[in-house]
Design a protein around this motif. Structure first.
Motif, PDB file in Angstrom:
ATOM      1  N   ALA A   3       0.769  -1.233   0.000  1.00 15.32           N
ATOM      2  CA  ALA A   3       0.000   0.000   0.000  1.00 15.32           C
ATOM      3  C   ALA A   3       0.804   1.290   0.000  1.00 15.32           C
ATOM      4  CB  ALA A   3      -0.955  -0.026   1.181  1.00 15.32           C
ATOM      5  N   THR A   4       1.263   1.690  -1.167  1.00 17.66           N
ATOM      6  CA  THR A   4       1.996   2.935  -1.271  1.00 17.66           C
ATOM      7  C   THR A   4       1.155   3.961  -2.016  1.00 17.66           C
ATOM      8  OG1 THR A   4       2.987   1.954  -3.219  1.00 17.66           O
ATOM      9  CG2 THR A   4       4.360   2.062  -1.257  1.00 17.66           C
ATOM     10  N   ALA A   5       1.320   5.204  -1.675  1.00 13.45           N
ATOM     11  CA  ALA A   5       0.626   6.260  -2.398  1.00 13.45           C
ATOM     12  C   ALA A   5       1.372   6.554  -3.691  1.00 13.45           C
ATOM     13  CB  ALA A   5       0.573   7.520  -1.533  1.00 13.45           C
ATOM     14  N   THR A   6       0.632   6.940  -4.723  1.00  5.25           N
ATOM     15  CA  THR A   6       1.261   7.316  -5.974  1.00  5.25           C
ATOM     16  C   THR A   6       1.421   8.825  -5.989  1.00  5.25           C
ATOM     17  OG1 THR A   6       0.057   5.489  -6.919  1.00  5.25           O
ATOM     18  CG2 THR A   6       1.126   6.943  -8.458  1.00  5.25           C
ATOM     19  N   THR A   7       2.607   9.269  -6.296  1.00  7.45           N
ATOM     20  CA  THR A   7       2.943  10.682  -6.115  1.00  7.45           C
ATOM     21  C   THR A   7       2.546  11.539  -7.316  1.00  7.45           C
ATOM     22  OG1 THR A   7       5.076   9.997  -6.869  1.00  7.45           O
ATOM     23  CG2 THR A   7       4.850  10.411  -4.508  1.00  7.45           C
ATOM     24  N   PRO A   8       2.554  12.857  -7.135  1.00 12.59           N
ATOM     25  CA  PRO A   8       2.137  13.743  -8.219  1.00 12.59           C
ATOM     26  C   PRO A   8       2.980  13.614  -9.482  1.00 12.59           C
ATOM     27  CG  PRO A   8       2.338  14.947  -6.152  1.00 12.59           C
ATOM     28  CD  PRO A   8       2.888  13.594  -5.906  1.00 12.59           C
ATOM     29  N   GLY A   9       2.406  14.051 -10.594  1.00 12.03           N
ATOM     30  CA  GLY A   9       3.120  14.050 -11.858  1.00 12.03           C
ATOM     31  C   GLY A   9       2.354  14.923 -12.815  1.00 12.03           C
ATOM     32  N   VAL A  10       2.580  14.773 -14.079  1.00 14.66           N
ATOM     33  CA  VAL A  10       1.877  15.630 -15.039  1.00 14.66           C
ATOM     34  C   VAL A  10       1.057  14.781 -15.996  1.00 14.66           C
ATOM     35  CG1 VAL A  10       3.501  17.520 -14.913  1.00 14.66           C
ATOM     36  CG2 VAL A  10       3.918  15.645 -16.507  1.00 14.66           C
ATOM     37  N   GLY A  11       0.239  15.445 -16.811  1.00 13.37           N
ATOM     38  CA  GLY A  11      -0.552  14.738 -17.810  1.00 13.37           C
ATOM     39  C   GLY A  11      -2.029  14.895 -17.543  1.00 13.37           C
ATOM     40  N   ARG A  12      -2.746  15.413 -18.569  1.00 10.15           N
ATOM     41  CA  ARG A  12      -4.197  15.587 -18.450  1.00 10.15           C
ATOM     42  C   ARG A  12      -4.889  14.601 -19.377  1.00 10.15           C
ATOM     43  NH1 ARG A  12      -4.237  21.056 -16.004  1.00 10.15           N
ATOM     44  NH2 ARG A  12      -2.473  20.743 -14.625  1.00 10.15           N
ATOM     45  N   VAL A  13      -6.205  14.576 -19.331  1.00 12.67           N
ATOM     46  CA  VAL A  13      -6.978  13.675 -20.177  1.00 12.67           C
ATOM     47  C   VAL A  13      -6.617  13.910 -21.645  1.00 12.67           C
ATOM     48  CG1 VAL A  13      -9.314  13.206 -21.031  1.00 12.67           C
ATOM     49  CG2 VAL A  13      -8.893  13.428 -18.567  1.00 12.67           C
ATOM     50  N   GLY A  14      -6.256  12.838 -22.351  1.00 12.67           N
ATOM     51  CA  GLY A  14      -5.913  12.946 -23.761  1.00 12.67           C
ATOM     52  C   GLY A  14      -4.414  12.922 -24.030  1.00 12.67           C
ATOM     53  N   ASP A  15      -3.594  13.143 -22.990  1.00 18.02           N
ATOM     54  CA  ASP A  15      -2.131  13.130 -23.188  1.00 18.02           C
ATOM     55  C   ASP A  15      -1.594  11.701 -23.118  1.00 18.02           C
ATOM     56  OD1 ASP A  15      -2.382  15.846 -23.079  1.00 18.02           O
ATOM     57  OD2 ASP A  15      -1.556  16.064 -21.047  1.00 18.02           O
ATOM     58  N   SER A  16      -0.519  11.441 -23.873  1.00 17.74           N
ATOM     59  CA  SER A  16       0.198  10.181 -23.695  1.00 17.74           C
ATOM     60  C   SER A  16       1.121  10.330 -22.500  1.00 17.74           C
ATOM     61  CB  SER A  16       1.028   9.853 -24.945  1.00 17.74           C
ATOM     62  OG  SER A  16       0.274   9.037 -25.806  1.00 17.74           O
ATOM     63  N   VAL A  17       0.806   9.616 -21.449  1.00 13.76           N
ATOM     64  CA  VAL A  17       1.542   9.803 -20.199  1.00 13.76           C
ATOM     65  C   VAL A  17       2.248   8.514 -19.808  1.00 13.76           C
ATOM     66  CG1 VAL A  17       1.341  10.658 -17.846  1.00 13.76           C
ATOM     67  CG2 VAL A  17      -0.423  11.235 -19.506  1.00 13.76           C
ATOM     68  N   PRO A  18       3.553   8.570 -19.561  1.00 16.50           N
ATOM     69  CA  PRO A  18       4.211   7.371 -19.050  1.00 16.50           C
ATOM     70  C   PRO A  18       3.672   7.035 -17.667  1.00 16.50           C
ATOM     71  CG  PRO A  18       5.834   9.115 -19.511  1.00 16.50           C
ATOM     72  CD  PRO A  18       4.466   9.718 -19.687  1.00 16.50           C
ATOM     73  N   ARG A  19       3.725   5.773 -17.319  1.00 13.53           N
ATOM     74  CA  ARG A  19       3.166   5.338 -16.039  1.00 13.53           C
ATOM     75  C   ARG A  19       3.942   5.915 -14.870  1.00 13.53           C
ATOM     76  NH1 ARG A  19       0.375   0.342 -16.650  1.00 13.53           N
ATOM     77  NH2 ARG A  19       0.366   0.316 -14.398  1.00 13.53           N
ATOM     78  N   LEU A  20       3.202   6.293 -13.838  1.00 17.08           N
ATOM     79  CA  LEU A  20       3.877   6.771 -12.638  1.00 17.08           C
ATOM     80  C   LEU A  20       4.535   5.644 -11.876  1.00 17.08           C
ATOM     81  CD1 LEU A  20       1.615   9.566 -11.320  1.00 17.08           C
ATOM     82  CD2 LEU A  20       4.007   9.679 -11.996  1.00 17.08           C
ATOM     83  N   ASP A  21       3.982   4.440 -12.021  1.00 20.22           N
ATOM     84  CA  ASP A  21       4.625   3.338 -11.321  1.00 20.22           C
ATOM     85  C   ASP A  21       5.735   2.719 -12.183  1.00 20.22           C
ATOM     86  OD1 ASP A  21       3.210   1.884 -13.202  1.00 20.22           O
ATOM     87  OD2 ASP A  21       1.776   1.044 -11.786  1.00 20.22           O
ATOM     88  N   GLY A  22       6.039   3.362 -13.312  1.00 20.26           N
ATOM     89  CA  GLY A  22       7.117   2.866 -14.175  1.00 20.26           C
ATOM     90  C   GLY A  22       8.476   2.848 -13.479  1.00 20.26           C
ATOM     91  N   PRO A  23       8.924   4.011 -12.941  1.00 21.15           N
ATOM     92  CA  PRO A  23      10.251   4.000 -12.302  1.00 21.15           C
ATOM     93  C   PRO A  23      10.396   2.952 -11.191  1.00 21.15           C
ATOM     94  CG  PRO A  23       9.592   6.237 -12.801  1.00 21.15           C
ATOM     95  CD  PRO A  23       8.402   5.368 -13.125  1.00 21.15           C
ATOM     96  N   PRO A  24       9.474   2.880 -10.224  1.00 24.17           N
ATOM     97  CA  PRO A  24       9.676   1.806  -9.232  1.00 24.17           C
ATOM     98  C   PRO A  24       9.643   0.402  -9.844  1.00 24.17           C
ATOM     99  CG  PRO A  24       7.586   2.962  -8.855  1.00 24.17           C
ATOM    100  CD  PRO A  24       8.365   3.774  -9.846  1.00 24.17           C
ATOM    101  N   LYS A  25       8.859   0.229 -10.889  1.00 24.16           N
ATOM    102  CA  LYS A  25       8.801  -1.112 -11.481  1.00 24.16           C
ATOM    103  C   LYS A  25      10.111  -1.454 -12.202  1.00 24.16           C
ATOM    104  CE  LYS A  25       3.805  -1.826 -11.756  1.00 24.16           C
ATOM    105  NZ  LYS A  25       2.574  -1.788 -12.564  1.00 24.16           N
ATOM    106  N   VAL A  26      10.686  -0.526 -12.963  1.00 21.57           N
ATOM    107  CA  VAL A  26      11.940  -0.854 -13.659  1.00 21.57           C
ATOM    108  C   VAL A  26      13.114  -0.996 -12.688  1.00 21.57           C
ATOM    109  CG1 VAL A  26      11.333   0.160 -15.899  1.00 21.57           C
ATOM    110  CG2 VAL A  26      12.482   1.575 -14.174  1.00 21.57           C
ATOM    111  N   LYS A  27      12.980  -0.396 -11.509  1.00 23.79           N
ATOM    112  CA  LYS A  27      14.066  -0.506 -10.530  1.00 23.79           C
ATOM    113  C   LYS A  27      13.938  -1.737  -9.640  1.00 23.79           C
ATOM    114  CE  LYS A  27      15.515   3.543  -8.633  1.00 23.79           C
ATOM    115  NZ  LYS A  27      15.287   4.828  -7.925  1.00 23.79           N
TER     116      LYS A  27
END
Ligand code: FES
Ligand code: FES
Lengths: 741, 151
Positions: A3-27
């Protein structure tokens, strides 16, 4: 714990946004359910039945109990509350009592200090079985002894079927079921048992709270419905059971049913220690439900100029030993049997039965995959019979808003079937590759089996169609809670399960768009801070979570406006347009609609086949998908590519093999899923016709690619071989003509 | 038994039972949970690590066999908060969905690019064919490898 909180980032509806959980997952830092640890933790293990059908004469746990490191050995006697559970009918025992009904059914539990001690102790439990006749043939199931003599009464408005072992019998009668056409084509089709084969094995950690309750950290698709099944079996109130989403390594429907939830909690409450259970791959294969295998008898009648007059289809689905979601799968198979085509007359019958085969339930495409494979093969037969181009035939019959479905429902909203077909047909097909070439680019690939002498190329086309959201009167809702802080930042709570599909990104995009700030944090997914989100399934989560978060954001802004500042905290529940059940006798809508919305996909596949060896290679996929509106285009492409891979898998290689109800290929050695060598490039076009009833016009996108791709690959293989290929996965002996197909 | 190995540049010692795989030792004994346990049968590549610089499935190596050897896991690739270029490429390309296959694929990609800095599509397919991914359909993974190769 997870249970971790997902932190702020950028990207609004319609934008191609990389996943916020991407960095922890690749690490390697993202905590999946199998990564959880707690002080004093024990390891749980489940003893499973080696028989598909047997009476339990005796269970003796005494030897296991005295083994070193062992803290608990539990059987059905130790289940304090309700002894059975289930998504639709509570027909599945927490631990088998008088008998086992499938190979791998849970019989006893062990908790020990080391996983190996737990495994060995489970082996030391002595269970005396008396084997019973195995019901393994779905066609004969309705004449055999009932596997559930005290089957729960159907209720739910289902048509009661007096035959033994019928889970649901569903009939759709539309127009004149005897209407004739100028031509007719018939075929019998079959689909094998596919497995979700998510990579993250079923895992979780149960932690007793010291006051009789329990916290369960688990990879699941629907936290609240887990809780509602778990609590009664533990004899606890729902508030005493808190379910928290632990990192999910893929789901695809396979985590809708419970796995270790009750078992882990029983062990934890019994030992007063945290207990972790991690299935190994073999246990995962036998321990979760699969896609229903199906047999389908079809007849399509049409006019000379290609208009469908009458579609008749009988669908038999093997639900295995327990109901799981068989009732809804049967209904979906029937509802979508015709595909996205207009037809004035139809008679469709779908029957799901109990057998001693592996239990089947939800998997991506949910009943529509099976019928799409059959119906699209029929459309190709019809095109050949009439001498019409298969794409033109589909366009001619394409469903559009205002048309009536076989259930009598009038199609409303966005339904761009013809647009999607045209978009897919317009993607240029790559030219045939020259010979000679690197063997890796030939069927058989690195196996170096040919230089290309017997290789034939085929091009196939198919269209798939499926409902979005829950249907037939289910009161479907999703809750979200938004806390706006005085400093302008926001917290969002929503229990929508992130299973890899990217719903956390959607939630954040929506919240940022609505609140006009990037300072949005998504809080842990849990049953304790927010209401139910419903399940991450039925391509509903984007629609429902986007709706709930949007509503909660707007309400929060309004409330702040009224209060003139300070912190506000609001929860909103989103509901999609109301549906009603189908009439149990006729399968006709009883209100305005049984399904909320529809999405389709069209796909052209190029395949090569070595007709001497029966080996195949999918060369290229071009697909167009009706998405309503793309909220995150890059994630959407990922869903299309991944969903296509699963459909290719079902067409070519994926099948749970059983012998008299026993699974014989429960490993990644023997159950094959597409590898990097099996996947072709996928060119995709998004068809955006906003769905008026949906938040932002967005339709769910997870399932249509899987629905359509099996049918499209099979069509390409037929084109390459000239063989009818009426069964998937297609086997080499069918391609070379050694098997009757 | 006691085993000692160098993991991500650090000497680590631990107690282990002789039947434990390197994967179990990394995950449960050393708390390095990055390498994943998808099959523990050597079929999926989720547990890929470098053992003395050679790509192996940690689930197929005994912990005891790694005694005295050098192991690099996915945790050893990033430089603090700065992602390894392969990791960055996976994030940017959208090659991560559930991510369970990702640590193994990242390690396998690092290994591939070490020996072949600008692989062709077919070479990527072949090199990564031992790593199963159930979510992505691989297309975005190929993008990621190309991106990393170019960065
Ligand atoms: S977990 Fe080691 S190869 Fe699958
Ligand atoms: S991203 Fe889920 S298995 Fe690869």
């Amino acid at each position: 714990m997870s249970a971790t909180a997902t932190t702020p980032g950028v990207g609004r509806v319609g934008d191609s946004v990389p996943r916020l959980d991407g960095p922890p997952k690749v690490k390697g830092e993202f905590a999946y359910a199998s990564d959880l640890q707690a002080a004093g933790m024990l390891w749980g293990h489940t003893l499973r039945s080696p028989h598909p059908h047997a009476r339990i004469v005796e269970i003796d746990v005494s030897a296991a109990l005295t083994m070193s490191g062992v803290h608990a050995v539990l059987t059905h006697d130790d289940v304090p509350g309700q002894k059975t559970y289930g998504l639709e009918f509570a027909d599945q025992p927490v631990l088998a009592h008088d008998r086992v009904r499938y190979f791998g059914e849970a019989v006893a539990l062990v908790a020990a200090e080391h996983p190996e001690q737990a495994r060995r102790a489970a082996e030391a439990i002595r269970v005396v079985y008396e084997e019973l006749p195995v019901v393994s043939d779905m066609e004969r199931a309705t004449e055999m002894e009932p596997l559930h003599p005290e089957r729960p009464t159907m209720g739910h408005g289902y048509r009661d079927d007096p035959r033994p072992n019928v889970v649901r019998h569903m009939v759709i009668r539309h127009g004149d079921p005897d209407a004739q056409g100028d031509v007719s084509v018939t075929g019998v089709y079959e689909v094998g048992i596919q497995d979700q084969a998510f990579l993250g094995p079923e895992s979780g950690l149960a932690v007793p709270d010291g006051e009789g309750g329990v916290d369960i950290y688990v990879a699941t698709q629907w936290l609240h419905v887990d809780r509602d099944q778990v609590a009664p079996c533990l004899g606890l109130d729902p508030e005493q059971v808190r379910i928290h989403l632990a990192g999910v390594g893929g789901a695809f429907g396979g985590r809708e049913d419970l796995s270790m939830q009750i078992h882990g909690a029983l062990l934890a409450l019994h030992t007063s220690r945290p207990v972790k259970i991690v299935y190994n791959r073999e246990e995962s294969f036998v321990g979760h439900i699969h896609r229903h295998p199906a047999r389908m008898w079809c007849e399509h009648r049409a006019t000379r100029d290609g208009r469908l007059v009458n579609v008749r289809m009988r669908i038999l689905l093997d639900g295995g030993a327990y109901a799981s979601s068989s009732t809804a799968v049967a209904s979906n198979a029937a509802s979508f049997a015709v595909g996205p085509y207009r037809v004035d007359n139809a008679l469709i019958e779908a029957t799901a039965v109990y057998t001693n085969n592996p239990p089947c339930g939800a998997m991506r495409g949910f009943g529509a995959v099976q019928t799409c494979f059959a119906a699209e093969a029929q459309m190709d037969l019809l095109a050949a019979e009439l001498g019409i181009d298969p794409v033109d035939l589909r366009l001619l019959n394409a469903l559009a808003p205002g048309d009536v479905l076989p259930t009598g429902q009038v199609v409303e909203g966005s339904c761009p079937v013809a647009e999607t077909i045209r978009a897919a047909a317009a993607i240029p097909v790559p030219p045939a590759e020259e010979l000679p070439r690197d063997p890796i680019r030939l069927p058989g690939g690195a196996g170096n089996t040919t230089r290309g002498e017997g290789v034939r190329r085929g091009v196939g086309f198919a269209v798939g169609f499926k409902n979005i959201c829950y249907s037939e009167g289910f009161d479907d809702s999703c809750a979200a809670r938004v806390v706006l802080r005085a400093d302008g930042s926001a917290e969002v709570h929503c229990a929508a399960a992130e299973v890899g599909q990217g719903v956390t990104g959607v939630i954040l995009q929506v919240a940022r768009t609505e609140l006009g700030t990037d300072a949005v944090t998504l809080m842990p997914h849990t049953t304790s801070t927010v209401g139910s989100a419903g399940s991450a399934s039925a391509s509903r989560m984007t629609w429902m979570a986007a709706g709930a978060v949007r509503d909660a954001c707007r309400a929060a802004l309004e409330q702040r406006e009224r209060s003139g500042g300070g912190e506000v905290d609001v929860e909103r529940v989103h509901r999609h347009p109301r549906t009603t059940p189908l009439d149990p006798e006729s399968g006709q809508v009883t209100g305005e609609r049984a399904h909320v919305a529809f999405a389709c996909a069209a796909m052209r596949v190029v395949a090569e086949v070595d007709v001497e060896l029966g080996l195949t290679r999918v060369v290229w996929v071009g697909t167009a998908q009706d998405v309503g509106r793309a909220i995150n285009p890059i994630a959407l492409e990922g869903q299309i590519e991944g969903g296509t891979a699963q459909g290719i898998g079902l067409a070519l290689m994926e099948e749970i093999q059983t012998r008299d109800g026993r699974i014989t290929n429960a490993s990644f050695t023997d159950y094959l899923i597409p590898t990097a060598l099996d996947m072709p490039p996928v060119e995709s076009v998004l068809v955006e016709v906003p769905e008026p009833a949906a938040p932002y016009g967005a339709k769910g996108v997870g399932e249509p690619p899987t629905v359509v791709s099996t049918a499209a690959v099979a069509a390409a293989l037929r084109a390459a071989t000239g063989k009818p290929l009426r069964r998937v996965p297609v086997r080499p002996d069918e391609i070379v003509g050694l098997a009757l197909s | 038994m006691k085993i000692a190995l160098t993991v991500n540049g650090e000497c680590r010692e631990t107690e282990a039972w002789g039947g434990e795989s390197l994967l179990y030792v990394l995950r449960e004994r050393l708390g390095l949970l990055g390498s994943k346990n998808a099959c523990e049968q050597g079929e999926c590549g989720s547990c890929s690590v470098l053992l003395d610089g050679v790509l192996v499935c940690a689930c197929l190596v005994l912990g005891a066999q790694a005694d005295g050897h050098v192991v690099t896991t996915v945790e050893g690739l990033a430089d603090g908060d700065r992602l390894h270029r392969v990791q960055e490429a996976y994030v940017q390309a959208g090659a991560v969905q559930c991510g369970f296959c990702t640590p193994g694929l990242v390690v396998a990609t690092v290994d591939l690019l070490e020996s072949n800095p600008s692989p062709s599509d077919d070479e990527i397919r072949e090199a990564l064919s031992g790593n199963l991914c159930r979510c992505t359909g691989y297309a975005k993974i190929f993008d990621a490898v190309h991106r990393a190769a170019m960065s």
